[in-house]
Scaffold this motif. Sequence first.
Motif, PDB file in Angstrom:
ATOM      1  N   VAL A  99     -10.049  12.008   0.149  1.00 16.84           N
ATOM      2  CA  VAL A  99      -9.390  13.230   0.972  1.00 16.84           C
ATOM      3  C   VAL A  99      -7.591  12.686   0.492  1.00 16.84           C
ATOM      4  CG1 VAL A  99      -8.938  14.913   2.355  1.00 16.84           C
ATOM      5  CG2 VAL A  99     -11.665  13.507   2.323  1.00 16.84           C
ATOM      6  N   LEU A 100      -7.312  11.422   0.756  1.00 19.17           N
ATOM      7  CA  LEU A 100      -6.144  11.170   0.963  1.00 19.17           C
ATOM      8  C   LEU A 100      -5.140  11.431  -0.615  1.00 19.17           C
ATOM      9  CD1 LEU A 100      -5.498   8.065   3.224  1.00 19.17           C
ATOM     10  CD2 LEU A 100      -4.796  11.051   4.018  1.00 19.17           C
ATOM     11  N   ALA A 101      -6.028  10.850  -1.530  1.00 19.96           N
ATOM     12  CA  ALA A 101      -5.626  10.686  -2.424  1.00 19.96           C
ATOM     13  C   ALA A 101      -5.318  12.219  -3.115  1.00 19.96           C
ATOM     14  CB  ALA A 101      -6.072  10.048  -4.067  1.00 19.96           C
ATOM     15  N   CYS A 102      -6.130  13.096  -2.096  1.00 17.78           N
ATOM     16  CA  CYS A 102      -6.059  14.592  -3.442  1.00 17.78           C
ATOM     17  C   CYS A 102      -4.992  15.192  -2.618  1.00 17.78           C
ATOM     18  CB  CYS A 102      -7.116  15.026  -2.493  1.00 17.78           C
ATOM     19  SG  CYS A 102      -8.661  14.573  -3.976  1.00 17.78           S
ATOM     20  N   GLY A 103      -4.438  15.207  -1.397  1.00 14.18           N
ATOM     21  CA  GLY A 103      -3.223  15.033  -1.367  1.00 14.18           C
ATOM     22  C   GLY A 103      -2.455  15.068  -1.498  1.00 14.18           C
ATOM     23  N   GLY A 104      -2.337  13.529  -2.713  1.00 15.42           N
ATOM     24  CA  GLY A 104      -0.710  13.575  -1.863  1.00 15.42           C
ATOM     25  C   GLY A 104      -0.242  12.041  -1.812  1.00 15.42           C
ATOM     26  N   TYR A 105      -1.534  11.588  -1.105  1.00 16.04           N
ATOM     27  CA  TYR A 105      -0.663  10.320  -0.111  1.00 16.04           C
ATOM     28  C   TYR A 105       0.063   9.166  -0.316  1.00 16.04           C
ATOM     29  CZ  TYR A 105      -0.740   7.080   3.654  1.00 16.04           C
ATOM     30  OH  TYR A 105      -0.269   6.091   4.765  1.00 16.04           O
ATOM     31  N   ARG A 106       0.838   9.061   0.011  1.00 17.96           N
ATOM     32  CA  ARG A 106       2.512   8.176  -0.612  1.00 17.96           C
ATOM     33  C   ARG A 106       2.366   6.309  -0.122  1.00 17.96           C
ATOM     34  NH1 ARG A 106       7.837  11.494  -0.062  1.00 17.96           N
ATOM     35  NH2 ARG A 106       5.996  13.019  -2.232  1.00 17.96           N
ATOM     36  N   SER A 107       0.803   5.405  -0.544  1.00 17.15           N
ATOM     37  CA  SER A 107       0.835   4.294   0.443  1.00 17.15           C
ATOM     38  C   SER A 107       2.381   3.069  -0.186  1.00 17.15           C
ATOM     39  CB  SER A 107       0.325   3.289  -0.944  1.00 17.15           C
ATOM     40  OG  SER A 107      -1.740   3.985  -0.765  1.00 17.15           O
ATOM     41  N   SER A 108       2.657   2.438   0.531  1.00 14.34           N
ATOM     42  CA  SER A 108       3.635   1.672   1.066  1.00 14.34           C
ATOM     43  C   SER A 108       3.293  -0.386   1.188  1.00 14.34           C
ATOM     44  CB  SER A 108       4.692   1.657   1.681  1.00 14.34           C
ATOM     45  OG  SER A 108       3.925   2.040   3.408  1.00 14.34           O
ATOM     46  N   ASP A 109       3.638  -1.068   1.130  1.00  9.01           N
ATOM     47  CA  ASP A 109       3.553  -2.098   1.117  1.00  9.01           C
ATOM     48  C   ASP A 109       4.459  -3.006   1.917  1.00  9.01           C
ATOM     49  OD1 ASP A 109       6.049  -3.158   0.337  1.00  9.01           O
ATOM     50  OD2 ASP A 109       5.193  -3.160  -1.390  1.00  9.01           O
ATOM     51  N   ALA A 110       4.353  -4.157   3.019  1.00 11.50           N
ATOM     52  CA  ALA A 110       5.237  -3.953   4.299  1.00 11.50           C
ATOM     53  C   ALA A 110       6.230  -5.112   4.282  1.00 11.50           C
ATOM     54  CB  ALA A 110       4.062  -5.603   4.635  1.00 11.50           C
TER      55      ALA A 110
ATOM     56  N   SER B 209       7.983  -3.090   1.559  1.00  7.66           N
ATOM     57  CA  SER B 209       9.673  -1.800   1.618  1.00  7.66           C
ATOM     58  C   SER B 209       9.438  -1.019   2.387  1.00  7.66           C
ATOM     59  CB  SER B 209       9.010  -1.157   0.086  1.00  7.66           C
ATOM     60  OG  SER B 209       7.351  -0.334   0.457  1.00  7.66           O
ATOM     61  N   GLY B 210       8.349  -0.555   3.615  1.00  7.30           N
ATOM     62  CA  GLY B 210       8.376  -0.051   4.844  1.00  7.30           C
ATOM     63  C   GLY B 210       7.692   1.582   4.259  1.00  7.30           C
ATOM     64  N   LEU B 211       7.239   2.397   5.648  1.00  5.91           N
ATOM     65  CA  LEU B 211       6.707   2.952   5.076  1.00  5.91           C
ATOM     66  C   LEU B 211       7.655   4.307   4.013  1.00  5.91           C
ATOM     67  CD1 LEU B 211       4.700   3.491   8.583  1.00  5.91           C
ATOM     68  CD2 LEU B 211       3.723   2.567   6.653  1.00  5.91           C
ATOM     69  N   GLN B 212       6.205   5.024   3.316  1.00  6.15           N
ATOM     70  CA  GLN B 212       6.811   6.691   3.189  1.00  6.15           C
ATOM     71  C   GLN B 212       6.874   7.753   3.689  1.00  6.15           C
ATOM     72  OE1 GLN B 212       8.759   6.222  -0.165  1.00  6.15           O
ATOM     73  NE2 GLN B 212       7.580   4.541  -1.169  1.00  6.15           N
ATOM     74  N   THR B 213       7.978   8.687   3.715  1.00  9.15           N
ATOM     75  CA  THR B 213       7.798  10.222   4.130  1.00  9.15           C
ATOM     76  C   THR B 213       6.508  10.588   3.150  1.00  9.15           C
ATOM     77  OG1 THR B 213       9.503  10.671   2.954  1.00  9.15           O
ATOM     78  CG2 THR B 213       9.338  10.206   4.329  1.00  9.15           C
ATOM     79  N   GLN B 214       5.910  11.298   4.033  1.00  5.17           N
ATOM     80  CA  GLN B 214       4.678  11.943   3.523  1.00  5.17           C
ATOM     81  C   GLN B 214       4.786  13.764   3.265  1.00  5.17           C
ATOM     82  OE1 GLN B 214       2.395  10.334   2.477  1.00  5.17           O
ATOM     83  NE2 GLN B 214       2.546   8.350   3.408  1.00  5.17           N
ATOM     84  N   PRO B 215       4.099  13.759   2.470  1.00  2.56           N
ATOM     85  CA  PRO B 215       4.719  15.633   1.203  1.00  2.56           C
ATOM     86  C   PRO B 215       3.520  16.366   2.825  1.00  2.56           C
ATOM     87  CG  PRO B 215       3.082  14.063  -0.040  1.00  2.56           C
ATOM     88  CD  PRO B 215       3.566  13.300   0.880  1.00  2.56           C
TER      89      PRO B 215
END
Length: 430
Positions: A375-386, A388-394
Amino acid sequence: MHLGYGLGSVVTGTFGTVPGLMLLPYLTDSLGVSAVTAAVLVFTPKVWDVVLNPLAGRISDRSGDPRGPRRPFLLRGGIPLAAGFALLFAAPPLGSPALQAAWVFGLYLVCATAYAFFQVPYMSMPAEITRSYHERTRLMSWRVGVLAFVILLTGALAPAVRDAFGGLDGYRVMGALVGVLLLIGVVSTYLATGTAPVGPVAPAAGRLREQVAVAVRTPDFRFLLLTFVLQALASSTMLAAVAYVSRWVLDDDAAASVLFVCFIGPALLLTPVWAMLGRRFGKLRGYVAASLVWVVASGALLGAGSGSAALVYAAAGLAGIGYAGMQLFPMAMFPDVTAAETARTGQNRSGLFTGIWTAGETLGLALGPGLYGLVLACGGYRSSDAGSGLQTQPDSALTAIVIGFSLVPSLLVLASLIPLRKFGSVPARG
């Protein structure tokens, strides 16, 4: 003896809760694994359990250990589970998200295998400890009570420990502490059930495939199992969403612990009330009522998109009321079904039935994080690693977070009532 048996829920509640709550965000937000890959990694080891659980039940059915057919497996499966879990969240810096994901996959596979050889024999014990219909219900009441407490404890503390230490170190400390808790639960259950009565075990004849086919053709078992699997899928999907709703919708990582208390707290307090209603109106009616409470409450969580913490907490509390009954009634009805089938056929398939039941539950619990990841993938969720820090989400990702938390679990439980309507309506055949 009731409490001694119930202590096994320290293991089942912990392993059923913490990976579902923590593993997906660990992969996506700390190791930088994509949402789709993380969903596959979380789900795939559980596919193995679908095959392994009936086999584990059959092996314990045929055990001739003088300590009983089930009890020795508490240690044989439980100790490797505790050790594997301590390593699961301790992925070393291997140089790439792919290698770290492989570490998680391998350790999760070890944990899932060990858990099968603990859980299946453990769940088979009530039908052999006592032949009393009401005594089995009392055993399950203790188990559900301990289960609710452990889910509340580990669900609230695991995110808190992670956040207290922060980053990858937080996950490592949390994993080690949960591993110790699992070990305590395993040893305590083994010792506390040492004096429990052990009924005779006369395993059914025939090959495993033939016996599985017989079990699946048993109508009440089939209907109850399908209902329970769909509801396990619903609850694990909501569980997987907690960290994401807290971080991205409520804008407060600490809200994950509060949400968990709101969800499990009512389950801990109201299990005896559901048991009383079940005695008065019947287990089946109680099960339907609890499920409908969940449907209404999880649907109300669509309002989480407004960012109102009060609304989310209130709806989660109402869902917790339904969840209490959704745990108690199937667990109380399942040993009744297996005991009735043993009495009808004269053959003991308790371990096999439990293996299939546990395989279904495992599948439902595993599919939840996987489904939520999709469901997250369908919504375009942006992953991140420890690093680079967290991304903003659409906005589409925020919508997906809320839908996976509310509408999806609500529809799944509503669908589960379809097979439950047939329970007790079709006579068993030889």
